[in-house]
Write a protein that holds these residues in place. Structure first.
Motif, PDB file in Angstrom:
ATOM      1  N   TRP A  49      -9.213  66.991  53.118  1.00 38.54           N
ATOM      2  CA  TRP A  49      -9.112  65.862  52.319  1.00 38.54           C
ATOM      3  C   TRP A  49      -8.150  64.820  52.954  1.00 38.54           C
ATOM      4  CZ3 TRP A  49      -3.744  64.745  51.506  1.00 38.54           C
ATOM      5  CH2 TRP A  49      -2.724  65.415  51.866  1.00 38.54           C
ATOM      6  N   THR A  52     -10.248  61.599  53.923  1.00 40.32           N
ATOM      7  CA  THR A  52     -10.683  61.058  52.684  1.00 40.32           C
ATOM      8  C   THR A  52     -11.390  59.471  53.063  1.00 40.32           C
ATOM      9  OG1 THR A  52      -9.458  62.415  51.171  1.00 40.32           O
ATOM     10  CG2 THR A  52     -11.050  60.661  50.343  1.00 40.32           C
ATOM     11  N   LEU A 144     -13.343  53.045  40.643  1.00 43.19           N
ATOM     12  CA  LEU A 144     -12.579  53.933  39.652  1.00 43.19           C
ATOM     13  C   LEU A 144     -12.329  52.700  38.402  1.00 43.19           C
ATOM     14  CD1 LEU A 144     -11.417  56.609  39.062  1.00 43.19           C
ATOM     15  CD2 LEU A 144      -9.199  55.787  40.202  1.00 43.19           C
ATOM     16  N   VAL A 265     -17.484  55.077  43.758  1.00 40.31           N
ATOM     17  CA  VAL A 265     -16.449  56.054  44.106  1.00 40.31           C
ATOM     18  C   VAL A 265     -17.000  57.132  45.232  1.00 40.31           C
ATOM     19  CG1 VAL A 265     -15.264  58.186  43.127  1.00 40.31           C
ATOM     20  CG2 VAL A 265     -15.160  55.730  41.743  1.00 40.31           C
ATOM     21  N   ILE A 269     -15.765  57.525  49.438  1.00 39.31           N
ATOM     22  CA  ILE A 269     -15.021  58.481  50.041  1.00 39.31           C
ATOM     23  C   ILE A 269     -15.759  59.209  51.016  1.00 39.31           C
ATOM     24  CG2 ILE A 269     -14.016  60.787  49.422  1.00 39.31           C
ATOM     25  CD1 ILE A 269     -13.392  59.745  46.590  1.00 39.31           C
ATOM     26  N   VAL A 274     -14.289  66.178  47.934  1.00 38.17           N
ATOM     27  CA  VAL A 274     -12.901  65.224  47.392  1.00 38.17           C
ATOM     28  C   VAL A 274     -13.744  64.162  46.445  1.00 38.17           C
ATOM     29  CG1 VAL A 274     -11.129  63.877  47.839  1.00 38.17           C
ATOM     30  CG2 VAL A 274     -11.568  65.645  49.359  1.00 38.17           C
ATOM     31  N   ILE A 278     -13.177  63.899  42.413  1.00 39.96           N
ATOM     32  CA  ILE A 278     -12.565  62.945  41.586  1.00 39.96           C
ATOM     33  C   ILE A 278     -13.635  62.372  40.729  1.00 39.96           C
ATOM     34  CG2 ILE A 278     -11.995  60.533  42.146  1.00 39.96           C
ATOM     35  CD1 ILE A 278     -10.784  61.340  44.870  1.00 39.96           C
ATOM     36  N   ALA A 281     -13.097  64.777  37.758  1.00 45.17           N
ATOM     37  CA  ALA A 281     -11.673  64.609  37.129  1.00 45.17           C
ATOM     38  C   ALA A 281     -11.866  63.104  36.109  1.00 45.17           C
ATOM     39  CB  ALA A 281     -10.673  64.590  38.187  1.00 45.17           C
ATOM     40  N   ALA A 282     -12.448  62.102  36.860  1.00 44.90           N
ATOM     41  CA  ALA A 282     -12.586  60.790  36.296  1.00 44.90           C
ATOM     42  C   ALA A 282     -13.499  60.919  34.904  1.00 44.90           C
ATOM     43  CB  ALA A 282     -13.105  59.694  37.136  1.00 44.90           C
TER      44      ALA A 282
END
Length: 426
Positions: A49, A52, A144, A265, A269, A274, A278, A281-282
């Motif tokens: 991570w 990233t 994001l 996004v 990355i 990762v 993300i 999660a978003a």
């Protein structure tokens, strides 16, 4: 003559030796070489991570023109030394430049390259850099924000016009070819040219972005003119059709922006695990509001009555009370008119009992149910400054005075009793 040209090409493609050694590229060390050489970088780092937004780049710099060919391993490097038609085509397709930057995949264990300078005596430097890439972070941040603000952006007129103008300036040549394809007949031979025009347009866009700094520095007046003309035309087209109004079209635009934001996004990355975490999660955070609201509504419906908190009712203000009285009165009068007009209503029987049938007929035709003199009498009796209001006000004052008088009498009696008991004790 032809044999000489072919032999020169073969020498330039396969190099000046039958087999070149492979030079290892190490982080923090620069390699200064001359002539065609083979290089390889062995990546022993396990991406985590922390990497990233880490970028690993191999830079090849020289004062003269050179060509760089990137392959996966040493075997492909050795294949470059053998002459074939594909090697010759790749040699001519490669671009010459003074500086070449190669992005190394973090998950790639090995990256090899071949450097062919324009002259044998040309010196060049090969070095490896590992750094935090701010551009990757900005791409991630833009994606994001685009995903989270897609709903509001899809309804924004500023975003509509700015996105339309940007698209027109970036892809103006593609849009022009698309318009030409719409205007040409279906069996036109120009479709063959248009098929190649799409690829040529994409190549020109890539070429412009690659040399954008040079264009802005040396041909800034042409860049300003192009931006002004194409921007105005794009704005005129957007203004002609106007922003989106249909709710379904707005939803489609919002979903498209969300998808494009998630792609940004992912592109911003380096570590795929990762990136997926993300993205999930978003997506969950954006839709968590609807799930929480649904769960709360379901819980409130299933909750027992004794657990529900009874909220006190809000009292009406004076203005709300008067407005509600007027509305309810008008509604009741309309219901009365509707009932009197229905077949169930006995008209003659009711009229025979009325003192003023004409007034009832006027009421049925829409006249007010009160006469002007009745309204004035009601205002005099119950309005502000009326006798009823004054009686109520003075009655309140008299009651207050009576209560105060009674309190004084009670206090006097208690004082007399206290004096009596004190005298008796003496």
């Amino acid at each position: 003559m032809h044999l000489c040209v072919v032999s020169c090409l073969i020498v330039s493609v396969v190099g000046y030796s039958s087999k070149l050694p492979v030079i290892s590229i190490r982080e923090g060390l620069e390699s200064r070489e001359r002539g065609p050489q083979h290089f390889c970088y062995h990546n022993h780092l396990v991406p985590g991570w922390r990497e990233t937004w880490t970028r690993i780049q191999i830079k090849v710099c020289s004062s003269q023109q050179l060509k760089v060919t990137v392959v996966q391993d040493e075997e492909e490097l050795q294949e470059l030394e053998h002459f074939n038609l594909w090697t010759l085509m790749r040699y001519f397709l490669r671009e010459q430049s003074n500086e070449t930057t190669i992005n190394v995949d973090l998950f790639s264990a090995k990256t090899c390259l071949r450097v062919d300078p324009s002259s044998r005596d040309a010196e060049y430097i090969v070095k490896l850099e590992r750094k935090f890439d701010i551009y990757l972070f900005l791409v991630f941040l833009a994606g994001l924000l685009l995903f989270l603000c897609a709903d509001s952006l899809s309804r924004s007129q500023v975003f509509y016009y700015s996105a339309g103008m940007s698209t027109g300036m970036i892809a103006s040549l593609i849009i022009l070819i698309f318009i030409m394809a719409r205007l040409l007949p279906r069996k036109s031979p120009f479709y063959v040219m248009l098929a190649g025009g799409w690829s040529f347009s994409l190549y020109l866009i890539q070429l412009v972005f690659r040399n954008l700094q040079l264009i802005l520095r040396e041909h800034w007046h042409l860049a300003i003119g192009y931006t002004a003309v194409v921007g105005f035309v794009s704005f005129a087209v957007c203004y002609r059709y106007g922003p989106l109004v249909d709710e379904r079209s707005i939803n489609i635009l919002s979903w498209t922006l969300q998808l494009f934001g998630l792609l940004l996004v992912y592109a911003g990355i380096q570590v795929q695990q990762v990136a997926f975490a993300i993205i999930v999660a978003a997506f969950c955070s954006k839709n968590l509001e609807y799930a929480a609201r649904l769960a709360l509504t379901t819980y409130n419906k299933m909750k027992p009555d004794w657990m529900r908190k009874v909220e006190p009712r809000r009292l009406l203000t004076e203005e709300e009370y008067q407005r509600q009285g007027e509305v309810e009165t008008q509604r009741a009068l309309e219901e009365l008119r509707a009932y009197c007009s229905s077949p169930d209503f006995s008209t003659w029987k009711t009229v025979s009992r009325l003192q003023s049938p004409k007034r009832f007929a006027d009421f049925m035709e829409g006249s007010p149910h009160l006469m002007p003199n009745e309204v004035s009498i009601h205002a005099q009796e119950y309005g502000l400054g009326s006798s009823f209001f004054e009686d109520d006000l003075f009655a309140t004052d008299e009651e207050d005075e009576d209560e105060e008088e009674q309190d004084r009498i009670l206090k006097r009696e208690e004082h007399v009793k206290e004096l009596f008991w004190n005298h008796r004790d003496m």
